[in-house]
Design an enzyme around this catalytic site. Sequence first.
Site, PDB file in Angstrom:
ATOM      1  CD  GLU A  38      24.190  59.146  25.968  1.00 39.09           C
ATOM      2  OE1 GLU A  38      23.320  60.138  26.683  1.00 39.09           O
ATOM      3  OE2 GLU A  38      25.329  59.037  27.041  1.00 39.09           O
TER       4      GLU A  38
HETATM    5  C1  FAD Z   1      27.961  49.705  23.660  1.00 43.00           C
HETATM    6  C2  FAD Z   1      26.709  50.046  24.602  1.00 43.00           C
HETATM    7  C3  FAD Z   1      27.088  50.783  25.813  1.00 43.00           C
HETATM    8  C4  FAD Z   1      25.806  50.970  26.684  1.00 43.00           C
HETATM    9  N1  FAD Z   1      25.937  51.633  27.658  1.00 43.00           N
HETATM   10  C5  FAD Z   1      24.979  51.659  28.431  1.00 43.00           C
HETATM   11  C6  FAD Z   1      24.952  52.235  29.887  1.00 43.00           C
HETATM   12  O1  FAD Z   1      26.192  52.683  30.216  1.00 43.00           O
HETATM   13  N2  FAD Z   1      24.074  52.247  30.541  1.00 43.00           N
HETATM   14  C7  FAD Z   1      22.680  52.044  30.262  1.00 43.00           C
HETATM   15  O2  FAD Z   1      21.725  52.110  30.903  1.00 43.00           O
HETATM   16  N3  FAD Z   1      22.562  51.309  28.609  1.00 43.00           N
HETATM   17  C8  FAD Z   1      23.420  51.347  27.999  1.00 43.00           C
HETATM   18  N4  FAD Z   1      23.382  50.750  26.721  1.00 43.00           N
HETATM   19  C9  FAD Z   1      21.984  50.387  26.482  1.00 43.00           C
HETATM   20  C10 FAD Z   1      21.474  51.109  25.236  1.00 43.00           C
HETATM   21  O3  FAD Z   1      20.912  52.431  25.835  1.00 43.00           O
HETATM   22  C11 FAD Z   1      20.178  50.589  24.745  1.00 43.00           C
HETATM   23  O4  FAD Z   1      20.643  49.550  23.968  1.00 43.00           O
HETATM   24  C12 FAD Z   1      19.451  51.497  23.924  1.00 43.00           C
HETATM   25  O5  FAD Z   1      18.759  52.168  24.632  1.00 43.00           O
HETATM   26  C13 FAD Z   1      18.576  50.748  22.780  1.00 43.00           C
HETATM   27  O6  FAD Z   1      17.676  49.765  23.577  1.00 43.00           O
HETATM   28  P1  FAD Z   1      17.453  48.117  23.183  1.00 43.00           P
HETATM   29  O7  FAD Z   1      18.987  47.791  22.947  1.00 43.00           O
HETATM   30  O8  FAD Z   1      16.643  47.557  24.067  1.00 43.00           O
HETATM   31  O9  FAD Z   1      16.624  48.247  21.668  1.00 43.00           O
HETATM   32  P2  FAD Z   1      15.209  48.530  21.669  1.00 43.00           P
HETATM   33  O10 FAD Z   1      14.584  49.356  22.374  1.00 43.00           O
HETATM   34  O11 FAD Z   1      14.840  47.007  21.310  1.00 43.00           O
HETATM   35  O12 FAD Z   1      15.133  48.879  20.080  1.00 43.00           O
HETATM   36  C14 FAD Z   1      15.316  48.184  18.891  1.00 43.00           C
HETATM   37  C15 FAD Z   1      14.725  48.791  17.803  1.00 43.00           C
HETATM   38  O13 FAD Z   1      13.405  49.398  17.625  1.00 43.00           O
HETATM   39  C16 FAD Z   1      13.357  50.728  17.720  1.00 43.00           C
HETATM   40  N5  FAD Z   1      12.146  51.010  18.801  1.00 43.00           N
HETATM   41  C17 FAD Z   1      12.005  50.674  20.134  1.00 43.00           C
HETATM   42  N6  FAD Z   1      11.211  51.341  20.421  1.00 43.00           N
HETATM   43  C18 FAD Z   1      10.455  52.020  19.580  1.00 43.00           C
HETATM   44  C19 FAD Z   1       9.392  52.771  19.580  1.00 43.00           C
HETATM   45  N7  FAD Z   1       8.454  53.239  20.617  1.00 43.00           N
HETATM   46  N8  FAD Z   1       9.285  53.391  18.306  1.00 43.00           N
HETATM   47  C20 FAD Z   1       9.761  53.347  17.332  1.00 43.00           C
HETATM   48  N9  FAD Z   1      11.067  52.666  17.216  1.00 43.00           N
HETATM   49  C21 FAD Z   1      11.172  51.864  18.295  1.00 43.00           C
HETATM   50  C22 FAD Z   1      14.597  51.127  18.038  1.00 43.00           C
HETATM   51  O14 FAD Z   1      14.761  52.503  17.655  1.00 43.00           O
HETATM   52  C23 FAD Z   1      15.469  50.177  17.349  1.00 43.00           C
HETATM   53  O15 FAD Z   1      15.864  50.563  16.395  1.00 43.00           O
HETATM   54  C24 FAD Z   1      24.664  50.663  26.146  1.00 43.00           C
HETATM   55  C25 FAD Z   1      24.500  49.917  24.740  1.00 43.00           C
HETATM   56  C26 FAD Z   1      25.661  49.592  23.996  1.00 43.00           C
HETATM   57  C27 FAD Z   1      25.459  48.669  22.948  1.00 43.00           C
END
Ligand code: FAD
Length: 589
Positions: free
Chosen positions: A399
């Site tokens: 979220e």
């Molecule tokens: C159990 C689970 C259920 C999920 N369910 C859903 C779902 O139903 N539908 C769906 O669409 N997604 C879902 N997700 C995905 C989830 O929303 C994403 O994992 C989340 O948005 C983070 O994206 P990412 O994993 O690519 O991390 P990244 O975006 O790669 O982030 C990695 C790190 O970098 C930081 N970061 C990234 N960008 C920036 C920035 N601009 N400035 C500062 N820091 C930054 C982040 O805060 C984090 O600490 C789910 C994930 C999990 C683990």
Amino acid sequence: MTTATVARGGAWLIEDVTSESSFTPERMSDEHRLIAQTTEEFTSGEVEPAIERLEQKDWDLARALMRRAGELGLLGVNVAEAFGGVELDKVASLIVSERIARSASFGAAFGAQANLCILPILMFGTDDQKQRYLPKLVTGELIGAYALSESGSGSDALGARAKAVRQADGSYRLTGEKMWITNGGFADVIIVFAKVDGEHFTAFIVERAFGGVTSGKEEHKMGLHGSSTTPLILQDVPVPTGNLLGEVGRGHKVAFNVLNFGRLKLGAMCTGGCKAAIGASARYAKERRQFGQSIATFGAIRHKLGDMTARTYALEALMYRTAGLIDQHMAGSALPRHQALLASLEEFAIEASIAKVAGSEVLDYVLDENVQIHGGNGFVRDYPAERHYRDARVNRIFEGTNEINRLLIPGMLLKRAVKGELALIPAAKRLLDEVMSPSAPSLDAGSDEPLEAEAKAVTAFKKVALLGLGGAMQRFGAALQDEQEPLLWLADLAIETYAAESAVLRARAASGSVDAAEHRDAARTFVSDAALRIEMTARQLLAAIAEGDTLRTNLAALRRLLKVTPAETVTMRRRLSDATVERGAYLFG
Ligand SMILES: Cc1cc2nc3c(=O)[nH]c(=O)nc-3n(C[C@H](O)[C@H](O)[C@H](O)COP(=O)(O)OP(=O)(O)OC[C@H]3O[C@@H](n4cnc5c(N)ncnc54)[C@H](O)[C@@H]3O)c2cc1C
């Protein structure tokens, strides 16, 4: 500071707020209590006993539980009767989320259905789409999911690579791969985001039955083993024109507005987790004997239980205050229902981000202490403490990660200030003049009046946040949006301030009640600790935005503003802990 008249998002930072105008959990109506009881009976009677089987990935059981949630009306709290729902207010919506979360895994499945699939159709769907999908989603006959994330685009959701190719007959063909999709293993209806012609980010309602949709393998996760999380592979999926959700190129509106409500509800789910863990800790501490006595008699454990209670109290207060603000805003709107809901969620997007960050972080703190209170038993599977600890970690990731939500908080405040919607800039200027003047009054929160000192401290917190905001704007101007470290500290000042004010408003509203003393202890403990955290954060922030004489002047201003005498919280925490142990449950609900 002026007193608020019409509720506006973020306005509490520059206005005084009265406890009469704020919703508190103690002001729940009979209808609220009824839905609370129904949800609680469902969770404790049907979901909790099924956790082992859910953890073994028995998705037939997950479907059956969703059907039961539907039968009980829990999936339709936001949906109009015309589409099969039982439309209640947003307070009721949080009540359900909070109680469903006793089982985090089922809570995640429920959230994907009720928040992430039903809400976008409710807020952006055509009448035909609502008629076709909502009644069956609300009964749990159909299972919903929300597919935004991809392996290369999580936080940067608009960077999605999934494509929608327009066909000659107006329909679309969707191709791409979505990642980490909750309910991905068995969802029937999925809100999918893809770029039309590789460019225009757009939402679609996709049925698995359309063909071309396959689920990847279940992810091996740290927690939430009872919730399905898979990739979703879309191979040339035929999607009729009638399943375009909203407008082409306006998918961001769908994605972000859904997340606004999702974040608030996630905060509520976290509050539910905190309350349950406090009860478990208290019962265990009472029974567990070491050195010939119950561990609940040791100061170290009393400190933990008291602190867990005070932090949860403030969290619960801010959560329901926000839901009350949204309900008030909707009630005052002349727009049709779904547009009023959209407008109100946008208005309180700052508070929703605060709820998400505060909720997930207080929960992690509480569940960590829950493991600690359980000692070795907290680390083994015989007790649920270790599962709760693992299950909760993802709340800081999905979220919108907490970093992204933290950046959004000052970002949205500043945007509103620049647009003139929020008088932050004149308030900050006034404040800077005021604190620099030799006759500036200093705030001393050492008063003996009950909660008077805390109310003054909250006013001081607001001024500190303004001092930081004003100083950061002066130092960086428009480039502030790229200065993440100061922005994160500004977010922390806003979060602490909103939580502290919510706790004080709640305790004041409860002043004539039989448990007024416990409310006071919780609010006073929270505010006293918040003052220390705010001081540390503000000092780091000020050092990052000025140096030399300007820094010295700013630090002097901070000392004047934040002249808050710490309260004697040992006794208050002990009282909160002892009452919690005696009750065997969280004190306030
Ligand atoms: C159990 C689970 C259920 C999920 N369910 C859903 C779902 O139903 N539908 C769906 O669409 N997604 C879902 N997700 C995905 C989830 O929303 C994403 O994992 C989340 O948005 C983070 O994206 P990412 O994993 O690519 O991390 P990244 O975006 O790669 O982030 C990695 C790190 O970098 C930081 N970061 C990234 N960008 C920036 C920035 N601009 N400035 C500062 N820091 C930054 C982040 O805060 C984090 O600490 C789910 C994930 C999990 C683990």
